[in-house]
Design an enzyme around this catalytic site. Structure first.
Site, mmCIF file in Angstrom:
data_model
loop_
_atom_site.group_PDB
_atom_site.id
_atom_site.type_symbol
_atom_site.label_atom_id
_atom_site.label_comp_id
_atom_site.label_asym_id
_atom_site.label_seq_id
_atom_site.Cartn_x
_atom_site.Cartn_y
_atom_site.Cartn_z
ATOM 1 N N CYS A 55 46.774 45.662 -55.715
ATOM 2 C CA CYS A 55 45.687 44.814 -56.233
ATOM 3 C C CYS A 55 44.378 45.215 -55.550
ATOM 4 O O CYS A 55 44.376 45.619 -54.393
ATOM 5 C CB CYS A 55 45.951 43.347 -55.911
ATOM 6 S SG CYS A 55 47.419 42.680 -56.703
ATOM 7 N N GLN A 69 54.378 45.202 -72.671
ATOM 8 C CA GLN A 69 53.244 44.983 -71.765
ATOM 9 C C GLN A 69 53.602 43.905 -70.753
ATOM 10 O O GLN A 69 54.323 42.955 -71.092
ATOM 11 C CB GLN A 69 52.021 44.534 -72.570
ATOM 12 C CG GLN A 69 51.487 45.603 -73.490
ATOM 13 C CD GLN A 69 50.506 46.519 -72.785
ATOM 14 O OE1 GLN A 69 50.502 46.624 -71.569
ATOM 15 N NE2 GLN A 69 49.676 47.189 -73.551
ATOM 16 N N GLU A 92 55.004 57.462 -83.139
ATOM 17 C CA GLU A 92 55.292 57.403 -81.702
ATOM 18 C C GLU A 92 56.063 58.656 -81.303
ATOM 19 O O GLU A 92 56.947 59.102 -82.030
ATOM 20 C CB GLU A 92 56.094 56.119 -81.416
ATOM 21 C CG GLU A 92 56.816 56.056 -80.103
ATOM 22 C CD GLU A 92 55.898 56.105 -78.874
ATOM 23 O OE1 GLU A 92 54.855 55.444 -78.848
ATOM 24 O OE2 GLU A 92 56.261 56.831 -77.936
ATOM 25 N N ASP A 140 46.408 52.808 -80.129
ATOM 26 C CA ASP A 140 46.755 52.209 -78.832
ATOM 27 C C ASP A 140 47.281 53.322 -77.926
ATOM 28 O O ASP A 140 48.456 53.342 -77.545
ATOM 29 C CB ASP A 140 47.819 51.109 -79.038
ATOM 30 C CG ASP A 140 48.100 50.324 -77.766
ATOM 31 O OD1 ASP A 140 47.489 50.611 -76.716
ATOM 32 O OD2 ASP A 140 48.946 49.406 -77.815
ATOM 33 N N CYS A 190 43.641 50.776 -72.503
ATOM 34 C CA CYS A 190 43.757 50.361 -71.093
ATOM 35 C C CYS A 190 42.810 51.182 -70.232
ATOM 36 O O CYS A 190 42.817 51.053 -69.020
ATOM 37 C CB CYS A 190 45.197 50.507 -70.615
ATOM 38 S SG CYS A 190 45.822 52.170 -70.817
HETATM 39 C C1 LIG Z 1 49.786 52.175 -74.555
HETATM 40 S S1 LIG Z 1 51.340 52.526 -75.248
HETATM 41 C C2 LIG Z 1 51.210 51.605 -76.735
HETATM 42 C C3 LIG Z 1 52.487 50.972 -77.150
HETATM 43 C C4 LIG Z 1 52.457 49.967 -78.285
HETATM 44 N N1 LIG Z 1 51.334 50.081 -79.175
HETATM 45 C C5 LIG Z 1 52.600 48.560 -77.750
HETATM 46 O O1 LIG Z 1 51.702 47.711 -77.946
HETATM 47 O O2 LIG Z 1 53.613 48.266 -77.117
HETATM 48 C C6 LIG Z 1 51.075 54.195 -75.783
HETATM 49 C C7 LIG Z 1 52.264 54.826 -76.512
HETATM 50 O O3 LIG Z 1 51.860 56.103 -76.994
HETATM 51 C C8 LIG Z 1 52.957 56.994 -76.907
HETATM 52 N N2 LIG Z 1 52.371 58.363 -76.941
HETATM 53 C C9 LIG Z 1 51.804 59.047 -75.945
HETATM 54 N N3 LIG Z 1 51.307 60.210 -76.395
HETATM 55 C C10 LIG Z 1 51.562 60.247 -77.726
HETATM 56 C C11 LIG Z 1 51.270 61.191 -78.761
HETATM 57 N N4 LIG Z 1 50.612 62.317 -78.498
HETATM 58 N N5 LIG Z 1 51.659 60.895 -80.011
HETATM 59 C C12 LIG Z 1 52.325 59.751 -80.278
HETATM 60 N N6 LIG Z 1 52.630 58.826 -79.337
HETATM 61 C C13 LIG Z 1 52.252 59.065 -78.086
HETATM 62 C C14 LIG Z 1 53.638 56.596 -75.620
HETATM 63 O O4 LIG Z 1 54.983 57.008 -75.606
HETATM 64 C C15 LIG Z 1 53.490 55.062 -75.653
HETATM 65 O O5 LIG Z 1 54.595 54.466 -76.280
#
Ligand SMILES: C[S@@+](CC[C@H](N)C(=O)[O-])C[C@H]1O[C@@H](n2cnc3c(N)ncnc32)[C@H](O)[C@@H]1O
Length: 484
Positions: A80, A278, A328, A380, A407
Protein backbone atom coordinates in the site's frame (compact mmCIF):
# COMPACT_ATOMS: atom_id res chain seq x y z
CA UNK A 1 23.29 15.78 -3.51
CA UNK A 2 25.10 12.71 -2.25
CA UNK A 3 23.92 9.25 -1.29
CA UNK A 4 23.28 8.88 2.47
CA UNK A 5 23.19 12.65 2.95
CA UNK A 6 20.52 13.80 5.43
CA UNK A 7 18.56 16.93 4.51
CA UNK A 8 15.42 18.82 5.46
CA UNK A 9 12.80 19.98 2.95
CA UNK A 10 9.14 20.93 2.50
CA UNK A 11 6.94 18.74 0.32
CA UNK A 12 5.36 20.76 -2.48
CA UNK A 13 2.97 18.18 -4.01
CA UNK A 14 2.19 14.51 -4.55
CA UNK A 15 3.55 12.55 -7.52
CA UNK A 16 1.74 9.99 -9.64
CA UNK A 17 2.76 7.14 -7.31
CA UNK A 18 1.41 8.97 -4.25
CA UNK A 19 4.88 9.97 -3.08
CA UNK A 20 5.74 13.45 -1.79
CA UNK A 21 7.84 15.68 -4.04
CA UNK A 22 10.37 18.20 -2.77
CA UNK A 23 12.03 20.72 -5.06
CA UNK A 24 15.55 21.40 -3.85
CA UNK A 25 17.44 23.66 -6.23
CA UNK A 26 17.82 21.73 -9.48
CA UNK A 27 16.88 18.48 -7.76
CA UNK A 28 13.48 16.81 -7.63
CA UNK A 29 13.27 14.61 -4.56
CA UNK A 30 10.80 11.68 -4.49
CA UNK A 31 9.85 10.87 -0.91
CA UNK A 32 7.36 8.03 -0.30
CA UNK A 33 4.84 8.43 2.55
CA UNK A 34 5.23 12.23 2.68
CA UNK A 35 2.41 14.75 2.24
CA UNK A 36 2.22 18.30 0.83
CA UNK A 37 3.37 21.12 3.16
CA UNK A 38 5.11 18.73 5.53
CA UNK A 39 8.57 19.73 6.70
CA UNK A 40 10.58 16.50 6.65
CA UNK A 41 14.05 15.28 7.45
CA UNK A 42 15.05 12.78 4.80
CA UNK A 43 17.95 10.57 3.78
CA UNK A 44 19.15 10.40 0.17
CA UNK A 45 19.05 6.82 -1.11
CA UNK A 46 19.88 7.29 -4.79
CA UNK A 47 20.77 10.19 -7.09
CA UNK A 48 20.23 9.94 -10.84
CA UNK A 49 21.19 13.24 -12.57
CA UNK A 50 18.80 15.66 -10.85
CA UNK A 51 16.28 13.07 -9.69
CA UNK A 52 16.66 11.95 -6.09
CA UNK A 53 15.05 8.98 -4.34
CA UNK A 54 14.90 9.43 -0.60
CA UNK A 55 13.51 8.04 2.62
CA UNK A 56 11.70 10.11 5.25
CA UNK A 57 13.44 10.06 8.64
CA UNK A 58 11.24 12.46 10.61
CA UNK A 59 8.12 14.48 9.91
CA UNK A 60 8.52 17.81 11.77
CA UNK A 61 5.14 19.28 10.79
CA UNK A 62 2.58 16.56 9.98
CA UNK A 63 -0.09 17.64 7.48
CA UNK A 64 -3.73 17.84 8.58
CA UNK A 65 -4.48 15.23 5.91
CA UNK A 66 -2.17 12.69 7.60
CA UNK A 67 -3.79 9.72 9.38
CA UNK A 68 -2.31 6.81 11.30
CA UNK A 69 -1.92 3.82 8.91
CA UNK A 70 -3.98 0.79 9.94
CA UNK A 71 -1.11 -1.58 9.12
CA UNK A 72 1.77 -2.28 11.51
CA UNK A 73 4.20 -3.04 8.64
CA UNK A 74 2.88 -0.36 6.27
CA UNK A 75 6.17 1.18 5.10
CA UNK A 76 8.07 -2.14 5.21
CA UNK A 77 5.63 -4.13 3.09
CA UNK A 78 5.18 -1.66 0.24
CA UNK A 79 1.89 -3.18 -0.96
CA UNK A 80 0.00 0.00 0.00
CA UNK A 81 1.20 3.53 -0.66
CA UNK A 82 -1.62 5.75 0.65
CA UNK A 83 -2.70 4.49 4.08
CA UNK A 84 -1.23 7.64 5.68
CA UNK A 85 -3.60 9.87 3.65
CA UNK A 86 -7.27 10.53 4.58
CA UNK A 87 -9.53 8.43 2.36
CA UNK A 88 -11.39 11.38 0.79
CA UNK A 89 -8.02 12.79 -0.26
CA UNK A 90 -6.94 9.47 -1.73
CA UNK A 91 -9.99 9.76 -4.00
CA UNK A 92 -9.05 13.31 -4.94
CA UNK A 93 -5.46 12.30 -5.61
CA UNK A 94 -6.54 9.49 -7.94
CA UNK A 95 -8.76 11.87 -9.93
CA UNK A 96 -5.80 14.22 -10.25
CA UNK A 97 -3.48 11.42 -11.36
CA UNK A 98 -5.96 10.52 -14.13
CA UNK A 99 -6.50 14.17 -15.14
CA UNK A 100 -2.74 14.84 -15.19
CA UNK A 101 -2.14 11.79 -17.40
CA UNK A 102 -4.69 13.06 -19.91
CA UNK A 103 -3.17 16.52 -19.97
CA UNK A 104 0.54 15.60 -19.85
CA UNK A 105 0.50 12.52 -22.07
CA UNK A 106 -2.38 13.25 -24.46
CA UNK A 107 -2.75 17.08 -24.27
CA UNK A 108 -6.40 16.62 -23.36
CA UNK A 109 -8.03 18.80 -20.71
CA UNK A 110 -10.48 16.10 -19.59
CA UNK A 111 -13.18 16.73 -17.04
CA UNK A 112 -12.55 14.11 -14.35
CA UNK A 113 -15.01 13.76 -11.45
CA UNK A 114 -14.07 12.68 -7.93
CA UNK A 115 -13.03 9.01 -7.95
CA UNK A 116 -15.99 6.75 -7.05
CA UNK A 117 -15.31 5.46 -3.57
CA UNK A 118 -15.13 1.82 -2.58
CA UNK A 119 -17.87 0.72 -0.20
CA UNK A 120 -15.09 -0.72 1.99
CA UNK A 121 -11.97 1.39 2.62
CA UNK A 122 -10.25 -1.62 4.22
CA UNK A 123 -10.93 -5.37 4.10
CA UNK A 124 -12.11 -5.15 0.49
CA UNK A 125 -9.98 -7.82 -1.24
CA UNK A 126 -11.57 -11.12 -2.23
CA UNK A 127 -8.19 -12.66 -3.01
CA UNK A 128 -5.10 -13.36 -0.90
CA UNK A 129 -1.70 -14.64 -2.03
CA UNK A 130 0.61 -15.35 0.90
CA UNK A 131 4.19 -16.50 0.39
CA UNK A 132 5.41 -18.99 2.99
CA UNK A 133 9.19 -19.20 3.33
CA UNK A 134 11.89 -20.81 5.47
CA UNK A 135 13.77 -17.82 6.92
CA UNK A 136 16.28 -17.34 9.75
CA UNK A 137 13.65 -17.78 12.43
CA UNK A 138 11.84 -20.74 10.90
CA UNK A 139 8.63 -20.53 8.86
CA UNK A 140 7.62 -16.98 7.94
CA UNK A 141 4.33 -15.96 6.38
CA UNK A 142 3.70 -12.50 4.97
CA UNK A 143 4.26 -10.51 1.81
CA UNK A 144 7.42 -9.99 -0.19
CA UNK A 145 8.95 -6.57 0.45
CA UNK A 146 8.65 -4.50 -2.73
CA UNK A 147 11.00 -5.74 -5.49
CA UNK A 148 12.48 -8.54 -3.37
CA UNK A 149 11.95 -12.09 -2.16
CA UNK A 150 12.43 -11.04 1.47
CA UNK A 151 9.33 -11.80 3.54
CA UNK A 152 7.78 -9.10 5.67
CA UNK A 153 6.04 -11.27 8.26
CA UNK A 154 2.44 -10.39 9.11
CA UNK A 155 -0.29 -11.61 11.44
CA UNK A 156 -3.02 -9.73 9.58
CA UNK A 157 -3.46 -7.40 6.62
CA UNK A 158 -5.96 -4.53 6.87
CA UNK A 159 -6.87 -4.47 3.17
CA UNK A 160 -7.81 -8.15 3.44
CA UNK A 161 -10.98 -9.21 5.25
CA UNK A 162 -10.70 -10.56 8.80
CA UNK A 163 -10.44 -14.16 7.52
CA UNK A 164 -6.84 -13.40 6.45
CA UNK A 165 -5.80 -13.37 10.15
CA UNK A 166 -7.39 -16.78 10.69
CA UNK A 167 -5.73 -18.20 7.56
CA UNK A 168 -2.29 -17.15 8.85
CA UNK A 169 -2.99 -18.71 12.26
CA UNK A 170 -4.20 -21.95 10.67
CA UNK A 171 -1.20 -22.24 8.31
CA UNK A 172 1.26 -21.60 11.16
CA UNK A 173 -0.44 -24.23 13.31
CA UNK A 174 -0.41 -26.80 10.49
CA UNK A 175 3.29 -26.19 9.70
CA UNK A 176 4.33 -26.28 13.36
CA UNK A 177 2.31 -29.23 14.63
CA UNK A 178 3.07 -31.41 11.61
CA UNK A 179 6.66 -30.29 11.05
CA UNK A 180 5.93 -29.35 7.43
CA UNK A 181 8.91 -28.42 5.26
CA UNK A 182 8.77 -24.87 3.94
CA UNK A 183 10.30 -23.52 0.72
CA UNK A 184 13.59 -21.62 0.74
CA UNK A 185 14.47 -19.41 -2.24
CA UNK A 186 18.20 -19.70 -1.52
CA UNK A 187 18.18 -23.48 -1.57
CA UNK A 188 15.40 -23.87 -4.14
CA UNK A 189 14.06 -26.62 -1.86
CA UNK A 190 11.30 -27.13 0.70
CA UNK A 191 7.65 -28.05 0.18
CA UNK A 192 5.13 -25.33 1.04
CA UNK A 193 5.54 -22.17 -1.09
CA UNK A 194 2.32 -20.16 -1.06
CA UNK A 195 -1.18 -20.15 0.33
CA UNK A 196 -3.71 -18.63 -2.08
CA UNK A 197 -7.30 -17.90 -1.02
CA UNK A 198 -10.38 -16.71 -2.93
CA UNK A 199 -13.55 -15.64 -1.15
CA UNK A 200 -16.79 -16.24 -3.02
CA UNK A 201 -20.09 -15.40 -1.30
CA UNK A 202 -18.63 -16.05 2.16
CA UNK A 203 -17.03 -19.35 1.16
CA UNK A 204 -13.22 -19.71 1.00
CA UNK A 205 -11.35 -21.61 -1.70
CA UNK A 206 -7.98 -22.31 -0.02
CA UNK A 207 -5.03 -23.52 -2.09
CA UNK A 208 -1.69 -24.76 -0.74
CA UNK A 209 0.95 -24.33 -3.47
CA UNK A 210 3.70 -26.93 -3.10
CA UNK A 211 7.07 -27.74 -4.57
CA UNK A 212 6.31 -31.47 -4.63
CA UNK A 213 3.62 -33.96 -5.53
CA UNK A 214 1.73 -34.50 -2.28
CA UNK A 215 0.78 -32.48 0.74
CA UNK A 216 1.38 -34.44 3.96
CA UNK A 217 -1.00 -34.65 6.95
CA UNK A 218 -4.05 -33.56 4.94
CA UNK A 219 -6.52 -34.80 7.56
CA UNK A 220 -4.75 -32.81 10.27
CA UNK A 221 -4.84 -29.74 8.01
CA UNK A 222 -8.56 -30.15 7.36
CA UNK A 223 -9.17 -30.51 11.10
CA UNK A 224 -7.20 -27.30 11.79
CA UNK A 225 -9.05 -25.40 9.04
CA UNK A 226 -12.36 -26.59 10.52
CA UNK A 227 -11.37 -24.96 13.82
CA UNK A 228 -11.16 -21.62 12.02
CA UNK A 229 -13.71 -21.80 9.17
CA UNK A 230 -17.23 -23.10 8.65
CA UNK A 231 -17.35 -23.12 4.88
CA UNK A 232 -14.27 -23.84 2.79
CA UNK A 233 -12.75 -26.00 0.08
CA UNK A 234 -9.12 -27.13 0.15
CA UNK A 235 -6.91 -27.55 -2.91
CA UNK A 236 -3.31 -28.38 -3.52
CA UNK A 237 -1.50 -26.85 -6.48
CA UNK A 238 1.77 -28.28 -7.75
CA UNK A 239 4.42 -25.75 -8.80
CA UNK A 240 7.97 -27.07 -8.91
CA UNK A 241 9.36 -24.19 -10.97
CA UNK A 242 11.70 -21.77 -9.22
CA UNK A 243 10.40 -18.67 -11.04
CA UNK A 244 8.09 -15.81 -9.95
CA UNK A 245 4.87 -17.46 -11.13
CA UNK A 246 2.85 -18.45 -8.09
CA UNK A 247 0.51 -21.12 -9.42
CA UNK A 248 1.31 -24.24 -11.37
CA UNK A 249 -1.17 -25.80 -13.77
CA UNK A 250 -2.40 -28.72 -11.63
CA UNK A 251 -5.05 -28.17 -8.92
CA UNK A 252 -6.29 -31.12 -6.86
CA UNK A 253 -9.35 -30.69 -4.67
CA UNK A 254 -8.71 -32.32 -1.26
CA UNK A 255 -11.82 -31.21 0.60
CA UNK A 256 -15.17 -29.58 -0.21
CA UNK A 257 -16.58 -28.69 -3.62
CA UNK A 258 -14.14 -27.81 -6.41
CA UNK A 259 -16.37 -24.99 -7.74
CA UNK A 260 -18.73 -22.47 -6.16
CA UNK A 261 -21.86 -21.46 -8.01
CA UNK A 262 -22.76 -17.79 -7.64
CA UNK A 263 -24.56 -14.91 -9.39
CA UNK A 264 -23.25 -11.47 -10.28
CA UNK A 265 -24.98 -8.69 -12.22
CA UNK A 266 -27.67 -11.20 -13.25
CA UNK A 267 -25.13 -13.75 -14.56
CA UNK A 268 -24.73 -17.19 -13.01
CA UNK A 269 -21.18 -18.46 -12.87
CA UNK A 270 -18.92 -21.04 -11.26
CA UNK A 271 -15.77 -19.90 -9.47
CA UNK A 272 -12.82 -22.22 -9.06
CA UNK A 273 -9.59 -21.54 -7.15
CA UNK A 274 -7.90 -20.26 -10.31
CA UNK A 275 -10.78 -18.21 -11.81
CA UNK A 276 -9.94 -14.59 -12.62
CA UNK A 277 -12.08 -11.96 -10.92
CA UNK A 278 -11.31 -8.33 -10.05
CA UNK A 279 -10.36 -8.13 -6.35
CA UNK A 280 -12.98 -5.65 -5.12
CA UNK A 281 -16.48 -7.17 -5.62
CA UNK A 282 -18.43 -4.00 -4.90
CA UNK A 283 -16.44 -1.74 -7.23
CA UNK A 284 -16.26 -4.41 -9.95
CA UNK A 285 -20.07 -4.66 -9.97
CA UNK A 286 -20.44 -0.89 -10.16
CA UNK A 287 -18.01 -0.60 -13.09
CA UNK A 288 -19.80 -3.37 -14.99
CA UNK A 289 -23.23 -1.79 -14.37
CA UNK A 290 -22.01 1.64 -15.41
CA UNK A 291 -20.31 0.21 -18.52
CA UNK A 292 -23.60 -1.36 -19.62
CA UNK A 293 -25.67 1.72 -18.76
CA UNK A 294 -23.37 4.27 -20.37
CA UNK A 295 -22.92 2.23 -23.55
CA UNK A 296 -26.67 2.54 -24.20
CA UNK A 297 -26.73 -1.05 -25.47
CA UNK A 298 -30.11 -2.43 -26.61
CA UNK A 299 -31.37 -5.39 -28.64
CA UNK A 300 -30.15 -3.72 -31.85
CA UNK A 301 -26.56 -3.34 -30.70
CA UNK A 302 -23.62 -5.64 -31.35
CA UNK A 303 -20.98 -5.54 -28.61
CA UNK A 304 -17.37 -6.56 -29.23
CA UNK A 305 -15.66 -7.19 -25.89
CA UNK A 306 -11.91 -7.09 -26.49
CA UNK A 307 -9.63 -8.55 -23.76
CA UNK A 308 -12.67 -10.30 -22.32
CA UNK A 309 -11.02 -12.50 -19.65
CA UNK A 310 -13.42 -15.10 -18.24
CA UNK A 311 -16.33 -13.50 -20.11
CA UNK A 312 -18.34 -11.95 -17.27
CA UNK A 313 -18.76 -8.59 -18.99
CA UNK A 314 -19.38 -10.26 -22.38
CA UNK A 315 -22.24 -12.24 -20.78
CA UNK A 316 -23.71 -9.15 -19.10
CA UNK A 317 -23.68 -7.34 -22.46
CA UNK A 318 -25.02 -10.39 -24.32
CA UNK A 319 -28.14 -10.34 -22.11
CA UNK A 320 -28.97 -6.80 -23.27
CA UNK A 321 -27.59 -6.72 -26.81
CA UNK A 322 -28.37 -8.38 -30.12
CA UNK A 323 -25.13 -10.29 -29.52
CA UNK A 324 -21.78 -9.92 -27.79
CA UNK A 325 -18.45 -11.26 -29.04
CA UNK A 326 -15.60 -11.69 -26.53
CA UNK A 327 -11.96 -11.92 -27.60
CA UNK A 328 -9.40 -13.31 -25.18
CA UNK A 329 -5.93 -14.79 -25.58
CA UNK A 330 -5.93 -17.24 -22.62
CA UNK A 331 -7.58 -20.55 -23.47
CA UNK A 332 -8.63 -21.36 -19.85
CA UNK A 333 -10.39 -17.98 -19.61
CA UNK A 334 -12.23 -18.64 -22.88
CA UNK A 335 -13.30 -22.06 -21.55
CA UNK A 336 -14.79 -20.24 -18.51
CA UNK A 337 -16.56 -17.83 -20.87
CA UNK A 338 -18.01 -20.79 -22.81
CA UNK A 339 -19.22 -22.27 -19.51
CA UNK A 340 -20.90 -18.92 -18.71
CA UNK A 341 -22.61 -18.94 -22.08
CA UNK A 342 -24.05 -22.40 -21.43
CA UNK A 343 -25.04 -21.73 -17.84
CA UNK A 344 -26.92 -18.57 -18.79
CA UNK A 345 -28.55 -19.93 -21.98
CA UNK A 346 -26.82 -17.30 -24.12
CA UNK A 347 -26.12 -19.67 -27.01
CA UNK A 348 -27.20 -17.54 -29.93
CA UNK A 349 -26.14 -14.27 -28.29
CA UNK A 350 -22.64 -14.80 -26.93
CA UNK A 351 -19.59 -15.80 -28.90
CA UNK A 352 -16.16 -16.35 -27.34
CA UNK A 353 -13.10 -16.15 -29.56
CA UNK A 354 -9.72 -17.41 -28.33
CA UNK A 355 -7.11 -15.28 -30.13
CA UNK A 356 -4.89 -12.24 -29.70
CA UNK A 357 -6.98 -9.09 -30.24
CA UNK A 358 -4.31 -7.89 -32.71
CA UNK A 359 -5.31 -10.79 -34.97
CA UNK A 360 -9.03 -11.26 -34.39
CA UNK A 361 -10.41 -7.81 -33.59
CA UNK A 362 -9.88 -6.04 -36.98
CA UNK A 363 -11.75 -8.76 -38.88
CA UNK A 364 -14.61 -8.97 -36.36
CA UNK A 365 -14.97 -5.17 -36.24
CA UNK A 366 -14.96 -4.92 -40.01
CA UNK A 367 -17.58 -7.62 -40.38
CA UNK A 368 -19.95 -6.09 -37.83
CA UNK A 369 -19.55 -2.45 -38.91
CA UNK A 370 -19.83 -3.33 -42.62
CA UNK A 371 -23.07 -5.13 -41.83
CA UNK A 372 -24.30 -1.72 -40.72
CA UNK A 373 -24.64 -2.88 -37.12
CA UNK A 374 -24.79 -0.37 -34.31
CA UNK A 375 -21.51 -1.43 -32.70
CA UNK A 376 -20.08 -0.85 -29.24
CA UNK A 377 -16.45 -1.80 -28.71
CA UNK A 378 -15.39 -2.62 -25.14
CA UNK A 379 -11.65 -2.43 -24.43
CA UNK A 380 -10.30 -3.78 -21.12
CA UNK A 381 -6.63 -4.40 -21.88
CA UNK A 382 -3.79 -5.26 -19.49
CA UNK A 383 -1.54 -2.44 -18.19
CA UNK A 384 0.34 -2.02 -21.49
CA UNK A 385 -2.85 -0.80 -23.18
CA UNK A 386 -4.00 -1.35 -26.76
CA UNK A 387 -1.58 -2.17 -29.55
CA UNK A 388 -0.93 0.81 -31.86
CA UNK A 389 -1.90 -1.09 -35.05
CA UNK A 390 -5.15 -2.07 -33.37
CA UNK A 391 -5.92 1.58 -32.64
CA UNK A 392 -5.51 2.28 -36.38
CA UNK A 393 -7.94 -0.58 -37.20
CA UNK A 394 -10.46 0.86 -34.73
CA UNK A 395 -10.21 4.30 -36.34
CA UNK A 396 -10.70 2.67 -39.76
CA UNK A 397 -13.74 0.58 -38.78
CA UNK A 398 -15.30 3.30 -36.58
CA UNK A 399 -17.49 1.37 -34.14
CA UNK A 400 -19.96 4.02 -32.88
CA UNK A 401 -19.01 3.81 -29.24
CA UNK A 402 -15.96 2.70 -27.32
CA UNK A 403 -16.14 1.80 -23.63
CA UNK A 404 -12.56 1.64 -22.36
CA UNK A 405 -11.86 0.17 -18.89
CA UNK A 406 -8.28 0.67 -17.78
CA UNK A 407 -6.02 -0.04 -14.80
CA UNK A 408 -3.27 2.24 -16.18
CA UNK A 409 -4.07 5.96 -16.56
CA UNK A 410 -0.82 6.38 -18.53
CA UNK A 411 -1.58 3.92 -21.34
CA UNK A 412 -5.27 4.91 -21.23
CA UNK A 413 -4.35 8.56 -21.89
CA UNK A 414 -1.99 7.54 -24.70
CA UNK A 415 -4.64 5.38 -26.40
CA UNK A 416 -7.37 8.04 -26.00
CA UNK A 417 -4.91 10.60 -27.43
CA UNK A 418 -4.46 8.42 -30.51
CA UNK A 419 -8.20 7.75 -30.87
CA UNK A 420 -9.05 11.45 -30.56
CA UNK A 421 -6.06 12.46 -32.71
CA UNK A 422 -4.47 14.78 -30.14
CA UNK A 423 -1.33 12.65 -30.51
CA UNK A 424 0.67 11.83 -33.58
CA UNK A 425 3.93 10.04 -34.37
CA UNK A 426 6.97 12.14 -35.27
CA UNK A 427 10.44 10.59 -35.70
CA UNK A 428 9.39 7.52 -33.75
CA UNK A 429 7.99 9.58 -30.86
CA UNK A 430 4.43 10.39 -29.85
CA UNK A 431 3.96 14.17 -29.91
CA UNK A 432 1.12 16.68 -29.76
CA UNK A 433 -0.84 16.84 -33.01
CA UNK A 434 -1.10 20.52 -33.99
CA UNK A 435 -3.87 19.93 -36.54
CA UNK A 436 -6.08 17.15 -35.19
CA UNK A 437 -8.81 15.63 -37.28
CA UNK A 438 -10.47 13.31 -34.78
CA UNK A 439 -12.67 10.32 -35.57
CA UNK A 440 -13.57 9.99 -31.90
CA UNK A 441 -14.47 12.43 -29.20
CA UNK A 442 -14.17 11.83 -25.50
CA UNK A 443 -17.57 11.61 -23.83
CA UNK A 444 -16.70 10.83 -20.21
CA UNK A 445 -13.92 9.81 -17.85
CA UNK A 446 -14.74 8.24 -14.48
CA UNK A 447 -12.16 6.87 -12.03
CA UNK A 448 -13.12 4.10 -9.58
CA UNK A 449 -11.33 3.15 -6.38
CA UNK A 450 -10.90 -0.57 -6.97
CA UNK A 451 -7.80 -0.63 -4.73
CA UNK A 452 -8.20 1.66 -1.68
CA UNK A 453 -5.00 2.52 0.26
CA UNK A 454 -2.87 1.86 -2.84
CA UNK A 455 -1.80 4.14 -5.68
CA UNK A 456 -3.77 2.12 -8.22
CA UNK A 457 -6.91 3.40 -9.95
CA UNK A 458 -9.36 1.88 -12.42
CA UNK A 459 -10.90 4.24 -15.01
CA UNK A 460 -13.96 3.95 -17.22
CA UNK A 461 -13.88 6.06 -20.37
CA UNK A 462 -16.46 6.46 -23.12
CA UNK A 463 -15.66 7.68 -26.63
CA UNK A 464 -18.02 8.25 -29.51
CA UNK A 465 -17.57 8.75 -33.22
CA UNK A 466 -17.53 12.44 -33.93
CA UNK A 467 -20.72 12.42 -35.98
CA UNK A 468 -22.83 11.61 -32.92
CA UNK A 469 -24.74 14.09 -30.74
CA UNK A 470 -23.56 13.16 -27.27
CA UNK A 471 -22.47 15.92 -24.92
CA UNK A 472 -18.70 15.80 -24.73
CA UNK A 473 -16.69 15.76 -21.49
CA UNK A 474 -13.80 17.29 -23.33
CA UNK A 475 -12.90 20.86 -22.62
CA UNK A 476 -10.40 22.40 -25.02
CA UNK A 477 -6.80 22.08 -23.84
CA UNK A 478 -4.80 25.27 -24.21
CA UNK A 479 -3.42 25.51 -27.70
CA UNK A 480 -5.12 22.45 -29.23
CA UNK A 481 -8.45 24.01 -30.14
CA UNK A 482 -11.92 22.77 -29.45
CA UNK A 483 -12.24 19.09 -30.28
CA UNK A 484 -15.95 18.85 -29.54
C1 LIG B 1 -7.70 -6.49 -17.47
S1 LIG B 1 -8.08 -8.12 -17.94
C2 LIG B 1 -9.75 -7.90 -18.42
C3 LIG B 1 -10.62 -9.06 -18.08
C4 LIG B 1 -12.12 -8.90 -18.24
N1 LIG B 1 -12.54 -7.87 -19.15
C5 LIG B 1 -12.78 -8.74 -16.89
O1 LIG B 1 -13.43 -7.70 -16.62
O2 LIG B 1 -12.66 -9.64 -16.05
C6 LIG B 1 -7.22 -8.22 -19.48
C7 LIG B 1 -7.38 -9.55 -20.22
O3 LIG B 1 -6.76 -9.42 -21.50
C8 LIG B 1 -6.17 -10.67 -21.84
N2 LIG B 1 -5.14 -10.36 -22.88
C9 LIG B 1 -3.91 -9.88 -22.71
N3 LIG B 1 -3.33 -9.64 -23.90
C10 LIG B 1 -4.25 -9.97 -24.84
C11 LIG B 1 -4.25 -9.93 -26.27
N4 LIG B 1 -3.19 -9.49 -26.95
N5 LIG B 1 -5.36 -10.33 -26.91
C12 LIG B 1 -6.43 -10.77 -26.23
N6 LIG B 1 -6.48 -10.84 -24.88
C13 LIG B 1 -5.41 -10.44 -24.19
C14 LIG B 1 -5.64 -11.18 -20.52
O4 LIG B 1 -5.47 -12.58 -20.55
C15 LIG B 1 -6.75 -10.74 -19.55
O5 LIG B 1 -7.72 -11.75 -19.41
Amino acid sequence: MLKNEERVGIVSRLGSNGEGIIKDGDYTVFLPYALPNEKIKYKVLKVKKNVVFAKALEVYTPAEERVRPACSVYEKCGGCQLQHLKYKLQLKLKSKIVKDCFSKIAFIDASVPLTERSELEYGYRNKLQLPVRAENFGCEIGFFASGSHRIVPINSCPIQPEWCTRIIKAVKKYVKTNDISVYSDKQGAGLLKHVVVRAVDGKLLITFVINGDTLPCVNQLIAILKEYFNDFSLFVNVNKLGNNVILGERFICLFGKDKVMTTDCGIKYEMGPESFMQVNDNVRRRIYSEAVKISGVDENTVVIDAYSGAGMLTAIFAQKAKKAVGIEIVKEAVDCADALKKLNSLDGKMQNVCAPCEEALPEIMQRETENGENTVLVLDPPRQGVDETLIQSIIKCKPQKIVYISCSPQTLARDVGLLTDTLTWQNGELVKNESPSPTYKLVSVKPYDMFPQTKHVETLVVLRTKSSNDRSALSPAPGIGNLK
